[in-house]
Design a protein around this motif. Sequence first.
Motif, PDB file in Angstrom:
ATOM      1  N   TYR A 190      -5.927   1.592   7.866  1.00 48.32           N
ATOM      2  CA  TYR A 190      -6.243   0.312   7.228  1.00 48.32           C
ATOM      3  C   TYR A 190      -6.832  -0.653   8.249  1.00 48.32           C
ATOM      4  N   LYS A 210      -8.616  -0.491   2.983  1.00 49.21           N
ATOM      5  CA  LYS A 210      -8.729   0.889   3.454  1.00 49.21           C
ATOM      6  C   LYS A 210      -9.840   0.942   4.487  1.00 49.21           C
ATOM      7  N   GLU A 255       0.859  -1.188   0.000  1.00 49.13           N
ATOM      8  CA  GLU A 255       0.000   0.000   0.000  1.00 49.13           C
ATOM      9  C   GLU A 255       0.893   1.235   0.000  1.00 49.13           C
TER      10      GLU A 255
END
Length: 196
Positions: free
Chosen positions: A73, A61, A45
Amino acid sequence: MKNVIIIFGLTFMLFLLSCKHHGTPKPRAYYRITFPAHEYQPLNEECPYRFDVPVYANILKDTRSHNAEKYWYNMDYPTLNGTVHISYKTVNNNINELLEDSRKLAYKHSVKADAIGERLFVSEEKRVYGTLYDIKGNAASSVQFYLTDSTQHFVRGSLYFDAIPNKDSLAPVINFVKEDISHLMETFEWKEMPNF
């Protein structure tokens, strides 16, 4: 007729004598859970930190929290019905406030907790410092942690299950996920981000 009454009487007496054994009910049991082998892959990410993620967990997310911010997250465990919520804050001369908020959030569970253990984490070479809170008992969250470099970055995590807290039935699952959280902390590092 007399023989029928005698046979009936003997049968009735045998029936009464045979009913002395009382069965013992089986104790309540919990489902047997088969855990996968601990395997990890790098977090993929775009955020100011990295760590190893279990291959059996999904990184998503955070869209559940009404106040979710950038770089927040959720590490979901779909087969275990649990989530590690990971939040990120930029340190702006407020490290003491962030540390105190993290401590308060962990100790907020002391109402239901039997005990709360703290394990310090220090990695000088990676500039990562933190604490793992091991919350024993029937608290809503059984593991919480924070990691920081104390000057720019602050990450906080908490483990929750979508189930009624029961320390006996959840203990194997908590221990399994706690190993993943420990691995997360050991592999955690900060990364430089463009436009950060």
